[in-house]
Scaffold this active site. Structure first.
Site, PDB file in Angstrom:
ATOM      1  N   PHE A 259      51.087  48.639 -54.694  1.00 38.77           N
ATOM      2  CA  PHE A 259      51.398  49.765 -55.577  1.00 38.77           C
ATOM      3  C   PHE A 259      52.914  49.924 -55.675  1.00 38.77           C
ATOM      4  O   PHE A 259      53.635  49.761 -54.695  1.00 38.77           O
ATOM      5  CB  PHE A 259      50.798  51.060 -55.028  1.00 38.77           C
ATOM      6  CG  PHE A 259      49.298  51.175 -55.188  1.00 38.77           C
ATOM      7  CD1 PHE A 259      48.560  50.250 -55.888  1.00 38.77           C
ATOM      8  CD2 PHE A 259      48.623  52.249 -54.615  1.00 38.77           C
ATOM      9  CE1 PHE A 259      47.192  50.361 -56.029  1.00 38.77           C
ATOM     10  CE2 PHE A 259      47.251  52.380 -54.744  1.00 38.77           C
ATOM     11  CZ  PHE A 259      46.534  51.439 -55.453  1.00 38.77           C
TER      12      PHE A 259
ATOM     13  N   HIS B  78      40.784  45.656 -47.095  1.00 40.18           N
ATOM     14  CA  HIS B  78      42.209  45.718 -47.427  1.00 40.18           C
ATOM     15  C   HIS B  78      42.919  46.575 -46.381  1.00 40.18           C
ATOM     16  O   HIS B  78      42.767  47.792 -46.342  1.00 40.18           O
ATOM     17  CB  HIS B  78      42.401  46.314 -48.819  1.00 40.18           C
ATOM     18  CG  HIS B  78      43.788  46.164 -49.348  1.00 40.18           C
ATOM     19  ND1 HIS B  78      44.860  45.797 -48.569  1.00 40.18           N
ATOM     20  CD2 HIS B  78      44.283  46.343 -50.605  1.00 40.18           C
ATOM     21  CE1 HIS B  78      45.951  45.760 -49.306  1.00 40.18           C
ATOM     22  NE2 HIS B  78      45.622  46.078 -50.547  1.00 40.18           N
TER      23      HIS B  78
ATOM     24  N   CYS C 163      50.982  47.745 -50.177  1.00 43.89           N
ATOM     25  CA  CYS C 163      50.156  46.624 -49.724  1.00 43.89           C
ATOM     26  C   CYS C 163      50.951  45.341 -49.527  1.00 43.89           C
ATOM     27  O   CYS C 163      50.411  44.348 -49.046  1.00 43.89           O
ATOM     28  CB  CYS C 163      49.038  46.385 -50.732  1.00 43.89           C
ATOM     29  SG  CYS C 163      48.212  47.906 -51.234  1.00 43.89           S
TER      30      CYS C 163
ATOM     31  N   GLU D  43      46.371  38.164 -60.529  1.00 41.19           N
ATOM     32  CA  GLU D  43      46.836  37.170 -59.562  1.00 41.19           C
ATOM     33  C   GLU D  43      46.436  35.760 -60.003  1.00 41.19           C
ATOM     34  O   GLU D  43      47.212  34.810 -59.833  1.00 41.19           O
ATOM     35  CB  GLU D  43      46.287  37.476 -58.174  1.00 41.19           C
ATOM     36  CG  GLU D  43      46.906  36.623 -57.087  1.00 41.19           C
ATOM     37  CD  GLU D  43      46.522  37.032 -55.681  1.00 41.19           C
ATOM     38  OE1 GLU D  43      47.123  36.485 -54.736  1.00 41.19           O
ATOM     39  OE2 GLU D  43      45.626  37.888 -55.523  1.00 41.19           O
TER      40      GLU D  43
ATOM     41  N   HIS E 241      46.173  37.632 -52.425  1.00 48.05           N
ATOM     42  CA  HIS E 241      46.093  39.070 -52.186  1.00 48.05           C
ATOM     43  C   HIS E 241      44.649  39.515 -52.401  1.00 48.05           C
ATOM     44  O   HIS E 241      44.100  40.242 -51.574  1.00 48.05           O
ATOM     45  CB  HIS E 241      47.046  39.807 -53.111  1.00 48.05           C
ATOM     46  CG  HIS E 241      47.179  41.260 -52.805  1.00 48.05           C
ATOM     47  ND1 HIS E 241      47.530  41.731 -51.560  1.00 48.05           N
ATOM     48  CD2 HIS E 241      46.999  42.360 -53.584  1.00 48.05           C
ATOM     49  CE1 HIS E 241      47.574  43.055 -51.584  1.00 48.05           C
ATOM     50  NE2 HIS E 241      47.245  43.461 -52.793  1.00 48.05           N
TER      51      HIS E 241
ATOM     52  N   LYS F  91      40.262  39.146 -47.562  1.00 46.74           N
ATOM     53  CA  LYS F  91      39.887  40.564 -47.651  1.00 46.74           C
ATOM     54  C   LYS F  91      38.387  40.712 -47.869  1.00 46.74           C
ATOM     55  O   LYS F  91      37.838  41.802 -47.679  1.00 46.74           O
ATOM     56  CB  LYS F  91      40.670  41.266 -48.763  1.00 46.74           C
ATOM     57  CG  LYS F  91      42.141  41.483 -48.457  1.00 46.74           C
ATOM     58  CD  LYS F  91      42.837  42.280 -49.554  1.00 46.74           C
ATOM     59  CE  LYS F  91      44.308  42.511 -49.245  1.00 46.74           C
ATOM     60  NZ  LYS F  91      45.117  41.275 -49.335  1.00 46.74           N
TER      61      LYS F  91
END
Length: 413
Positions: free
Chosen positions: A399, A340, A164, A314, A303, A335
């Site tokens: 990830f 996403h 991502c 975050e 994010h 998002k």
């Protein structure tokens, strides 16, 4: 080698809320939700029913029909977005040194639909009978390669695969390549097309995607009731250019890219470090790279995936870096509108950040209802704001512990 200034001169996008920049940016300003029931396949036997699909995508309007048959959907997205970005930039490649123009376009997963289809064909007909185009359709670097071929970009051509965070890596890597003198122009971004039973099944089985059935309560970053992300798809492409090169040809400038930070949590294959340490270092590195003071930053495009761990982590990372200034920041997750988009997310969000600086508008985190004490920031709930912002960050966390941040400044002569 002296560091040069780098500006954004072209934008292109294919997204769940608009298939070109004007439509996309209007939808973001309006707070339009791109989440809806999945239409690309029958979900009767699947737990996950929602995604943020690209709607009314007609690539044959822009690309040769024969060539389209030999491109996975993610590459089609990338080429259509690149076409818009190149036209928007006004670049005339006949007047450029093609060896000083390159491409960095990410994809986290590549052509998963092509892989699944060809595997099924192999099981029935034999694997020596699958398409000779299978590999060049499925490999993740092919969006970058096809864009380079389409526009004769003969400099570096690369595809960062960093889950991502890949789209932000692509923008950041391209920025450094121009800044450090290796190219005058870089076409960069990301593309993804993972709304497919195999891709969705994988994320469902690991409990990463939400199983919510209400589109307005599915992708809800920073909301206490968040339960997983909503899969999105599409592409975002930016043209980055050395400042003097852009000025010499009279190019319009959206924003200046000034810093890039990239780190790794080195913690877990899917979970972020709970204290946000890696994300914090990425933000700090981007600001140090751009000589940005804490008080210079007005907005962060987070994010903000709508997963329990990411949004709290975050928030912790932002507070770790900014201290008391965190309370003065606007921190929204788009998002909530696009879902996403994996390897395309960072690129699309860099576009949003550039347009936010250019137009003086901070987009909202839509569908926000239940505050979470672990996400105690100004998340710009539900309605975007007109605001003059000087400097903004765009975060991506992936990830594998990948973290990337790009820092942008409002363009002023």
């Amino acid at each position: 080698m002296s560091k040069r200034r780098v500006v954004i001169t072209g934008l292109g996008a294919v997204t769940p809320v608009g298939n070109d920049i004007p439509a996309f940016w209007a939808a973001i300003q309006e707070g339009k939700c791109g989440v809806a029931p999945i239409t690309l396949y029958d979900t009767e036997n699947n737990k996950c029913k929602l995604a943020a699909e690209v709607k009314d995508f007609q690539p044959e309007q822009f690309l040769d029909k024969k060539e389209l048959r030999h491109m996975d959907r993610f590459t089609q997205f990338a080429l259509v977005a690149a076409r818009e970005a190149m036209q928007d930039s006004g670049l005339n490649m006949e007047q450029e040194d093609a060896t000083r123009c390159g491409t960095v376009v990410s994809s986290g997963i590549g052509g998963i639909a092509t892989t699944a289809e060809e595997h099924s064909k192999g099981l029935t007909k034999g694997f020596d009978r699958i398409s000779p185009f299978y590999i060049p359709m499925a490999i993740a670097n092919m969006a970058a390669g096809q864009i380079a071929i389409a526009y004769g970009l003969k400099g570096m051509c690369a595809c960062p695969v960093a889950a991502c965070a890949g789209g932000t890596n692509a923008v950041g890597d391209a920025f450094r390549y121009v800044r450090d003198g290796y190219a005058e122009v870089m076409v960069c971004g990301g593309a993804e097309a993972t709304v497919h039973p195999q891709g969705m099944g994988g994320f469902t089985s690991m409990k990463a995607v939400t199983l919510a059935t209400d589109p307005n309560r599915a992708s809800i970053p920073f909301d206490k009731e968040r339960s997983g992300f909503v899969m999105g798809e599409g592409a975002g492409i930016l043209v980055l250019e050395e400042l003097e090169h852009a000025k010499a040809r009279g190019a319009k400038i959206y924003a200046e890219v000034v810093g890039y930070g990239v780190t790794c949590d080195a913690y877990h294959i899917t979970a972020p470090a709970p204290d946000g340490e890696g994300g914090a270092r990425a933000m700090a590195e981007a600001m140090a790279d751009g000589n940005i003071q804490l008080e210079d930053v007005d907005y962060i495009n987070a994010h903000g995936t709508s997963t329990p761990l990411n949004d709290a982590g975050e928030t912790a990372a932002i507070r770790k870096v900014f201290g008391s200034h965190a309370d003065k920041l606007m921190v929204s997750s788009t998002k909530s509108m696009t879902g996403h988009m994996l390897g395309a997310a960072g690129a699309v969000e860099a576009i949003i950040t550039a347009l936010s600086l250019h137009d003086g508008f901070v987009p909202a985190t839509i569908n926000y209802q239940v505050p979470d004490e672990a996400c105690d920031l100004d998340v710009v709930p539900n309605e975007g704001r007109k605001a003059e912002i000087r400097c903004a960050l765009s975060n991506s966390l992936g990830f594998g512990g990948h973290n990337a941040t790009v820092a942008l400044r409002k363009w002023e002569e």
